[in-house]
Design an enzyme around this catalytic site. Structure first.
Site, PDB file in Angstrom:
ATOM      1  N   GLY A  84      -3.358 -72.931 -81.880  1.00  0.00           N
ATOM      2  CA  GLY A  84      -4.437 -72.603 -82.813  1.00  0.00           C
ATOM      3  C   GLY A  84      -4.149 -71.460 -83.779  1.00  0.00           C
ATOM      4  O   GLY A  84      -5.065 -71.009 -84.480  1.00  0.00           O
ATOM      5  N   TRP A  86      -2.434 -71.343 -86.664  1.00  0.00           N
ATOM      6  CA  TRP A  86      -2.669 -71.695 -88.079  1.00  0.00           C
ATOM      7  C   TRP A  86      -4.176 -71.790 -88.351  1.00  0.00           C
ATOM      8  O   TRP A  86      -4.663 -71.307 -89.369  1.00  0.00           O
ATOM      9  CB  TRP A  86      -2.010 -73.039 -88.425  1.00  0.00           C
ATOM     10  N   ASP A 103      -4.611 -82.389 -81.728  1.00  0.00           N
ATOM     11  CA  ASP A 103      -3.367 -82.155 -80.986  1.00  0.00           C
ATOM     12  C   ASP A 103      -3.394 -82.982 -79.699  1.00  0.00           C
ATOM     13  O   ASP A 103      -4.460 -83.303 -79.177  1.00  0.00           O
ATOM     14  CB  ASP A 103      -3.198 -80.670 -80.632  1.00  0.00           C
ATOM     15  N   ASP A 119      -3.743 -88.281 -79.862  1.00  0.00           N
ATOM     16  CA  ASP A 119      -2.519 -88.517 -80.631  1.00  0.00           C
ATOM     17  C   ASP A 119      -2.889 -88.793 -82.089  1.00  0.00           C
ATOM     18  O   ASP A 119      -3.729 -89.663 -82.361  1.00  0.00           O
ATOM     19  CB  ASP A 119      -1.818 -89.741 -80.014  1.00  0.00           C
ATOM     20  N   ASP A 143       1.826 -78.923 -88.675  1.00  0.00           N
ATOM     21  CA  ASP A 143       2.929 -78.214 -88.008  1.00  0.00           C
ATOM     22  C   ASP A 143       3.416 -79.078 -86.844  1.00  0.00           C
ATOM     23  O   ASP A 143       4.042 -78.579 -85.916  1.00  0.00           O
ATOM     24  CB  ASP A 143       2.405 -76.856 -87.501  1.00  0.00           C
ATOM     25  N   LYS A 183       5.617 -79.268 -91.732  1.00  0.00           N
ATOM     26  CA  LYS A 183       6.927 -78.938 -91.171  1.00  0.00           C
ATOM     27  C   LYS A 183       7.858 -80.143 -91.306  1.00  0.00           C
ATOM     28  O   LYS A 183       7.473 -81.268 -90.992  1.00  0.00           O
ATOM     29  CB  LYS A 183       6.754 -78.600 -89.684  1.00  0.00           C
TER      30      LYS A 183
HETATM   31  C1  LIG Z   1       4.576 -76.000 -83.271  1.00  0.00           C
HETATM   32  S1  LIG Z   1       3.151 -76.599 -82.478  1.00  0.00           S
HETATM   33  C2  LIG Z   1       1.859 -76.173 -83.576  1.00  0.00           C
HETATM   34  C3  LIG Z   1       1.554 -74.701 -83.624  1.00  0.00           C
HETATM   35  C4  LIG Z   1       0.292 -74.400 -84.413  1.00  0.00           C
HETATM   36  N1  LIG Z   1       0.499 -74.637 -85.846  1.00  0.00           N
HETATM   37  C5  LIG Z   1      -0.158 -72.989 -84.239  1.00  0.00           C
HETATM   38  O1  LIG Z   1      -0.094 -72.205 -85.183  1.00  0.00           O
HETATM   39  O2  LIG Z   1      -0.614 -72.643 -83.144  1.00  0.00           O
HETATM   40  C6  LIG Z   1       3.303 -78.325 -82.713  1.00  0.00           C
HETATM   41  C7  LIG Z   1       2.181 -79.130 -82.087  1.00  0.00           C
HETATM   42  O3  LIG Z   1       2.273 -80.495 -82.522  1.00  0.00           O
HETATM   43  C8  LIG Z   1       1.663 -81.265 -81.508  1.00  0.00           C
HETATM   44  N2  LIG Z   1       1.959 -82.685 -81.656  1.00  0.00           N
HETATM   45  C9  LIG Z   1       3.163 -83.302 -81.538  1.00  0.00           C
HETATM   46  N3  LIG Z   1       3.027 -84.632 -81.690  1.00  0.00           N
HETATM   47  C10 LIG Z   1       1.705 -84.865 -81.928  1.00  0.00           C
HETATM   48  C11 LIG Z   1       0.933 -86.057 -82.151  1.00  0.00           C
HETATM   49  N4  LIG Z   1       1.502 -87.265 -82.171  1.00  0.00           N
HETATM   50  N5  LIG Z   1      -0.401 -85.928 -82.341  1.00  0.00           N
HETATM   51  C12 LIG Z   1      -0.981 -84.706 -82.309  1.00  0.00           C
HETATM   52  N6  LIG Z   1      -0.302 -83.539 -82.103  1.00  0.00           N
HETATM   53  C13 LIG Z   1       1.019 -83.620 -81.904  1.00  0.00           C
HETATM   54  C14 LIG Z   1       2.245 -80.667 -80.237  1.00  0.00           C
HETATM   55  O4  LIG Z   1       1.462 -81.005 -79.115  1.00  0.00           O
HETATM   56  C15 LIG Z   1       2.234 -79.175 -80.560  1.00  0.00           C
HETATM   57  O5  LIG Z   1       1.115 -78.532 -80.033  1.00  0.00           O
END
Ligand SMILES: C[S@@+](CC[C@H](N)C(=O)[O-])C[C@H]1O[C@@H](n2cnc3c(N)ncnc32)[C@H](O)[C@@H]1O
EC number: 2.1.1.166
Length: 228
Positions: A84, A86, A103, A119, A143, A183
């Site tokens: 969380g 961002w 997420d 998802d 992200d 990203k």
């Molecule tokens: C680097 S983290 C995000 C960090 C966030 N921007 C923050 O500032 O706290 C990447 C996130 O992408 C999520 N993610 C990956 N594949 C996903 C999907 N198919 N659907 C939803 N979320 C996904 C992961 O569970 C992870 O929590």
């Protein structure tokens, strides 16, 4: 220098960072390296003192310092929102904006943010995210990163699949003039994705904010001014 403490040991005394690293080294050198890096990372310390849930928050802060995509936004969708950081940045900078996020992982509530634990690739996700705002978004931030399996090519493809889905979503849902930040992996934005963004946005740029670790392959694409 402040010593961070983590819970307690059997004697009831709090364990220091150094002790944690020592224990981690015995269990797994990889997790010890991660922990050592966390303990010495100025962004981790800053996030703790400024109340951000992740050091990732500063990537968005730094990207916004360069591109100013948060200014004046009213409806924001955050893809891959956990834990969380961002969303906290968006909330603090845009106290009146509507925000929804998604997420795979659970996220502790953030005031004024509608959260979906599902998802993003689920067919229902796009409509749910937009319906929660009650209007089309003017900013989509992503992200999302796939869990890495350690095989460079596979990891690259899996994350690029998520970015592509996010880009199509942004192109379809954003208001004219809206922005998209996501990203991507070094090796760049695939030509097809780049074409999609270039033909739908006034400007498309790539950046690696200082908070993004030098050794990491992540970059960010910033597409601004969605064409009407
Ligand atoms: C680097 S983290 C995000 C960090 C966030 N921007 C923050 O500032 O706290 C990447 C996130 O992408 C999520 N993610 C990956 N594949 C996903 C999907 N198919 N659907 C939803 N979320 C996904 C992961 O569970 C992870 O929590």
């Amino acid at each position: 220098m402040t010593k961070f403490t983590f819970g307690g040991n059997r004697s009831g005394r709090s364990t220091t960072g150094k002790e944690r690293v020592k224990t981690a080294k015995r269990r797994s050198p990889q997790s010890a390296r991660w922990l050592e890096r966390q303990l010495n990372d100025p962004y981790v310390k800053r996030a703790q003192s400024e109340g951000y849930r992740s050091r990732a928050a500063y990537k968005l802060v730094e990207l916004d310092e360069k591109f100013h995509f948060l200014k004046g936004k009213k409806a924001v969708i955050d893809l891959g929102i956990a834990p969380g950081g961002w969303a906290q940045v968006v909330r603090r900078r845009l106290p009146k904006a509507k925000i929804s996020g998604i997420d795979l992982l659970p996220v502790d509530p953030i005031e004024g943010v509608t959260l979906f634990e599902m998802d993003f690739m689920d067919d229902r996700a796009p409509d749910l995210l937009v319906e929660a705002l009650g209007q089309a978004p003017d900013l989509v931030i992503s992200d999302m990163a796939a869990n890495t399996v350690g095989h460079k090519q596979t990891d690259h493809l899996r994350t690029m699949g998520l970015v592509e889905a996010a880009a199509h979503f942004a192109v379809e849902m954003l208001q004219p003039g809206g922005d998209f930040v996501a990203k991507v992996f070094a090796g760049g934005t695939d030509p097809e994705l780049l074409n999609l963004l270039k033909s739908n946005f006034a400007t498309v740029k790539h950046a690696k904010p200082p908070a993004s670790r030098k050794g990491s392959v992540e970059w960010y694409v910033v597409a601004q001014g969605k064409k009407g």
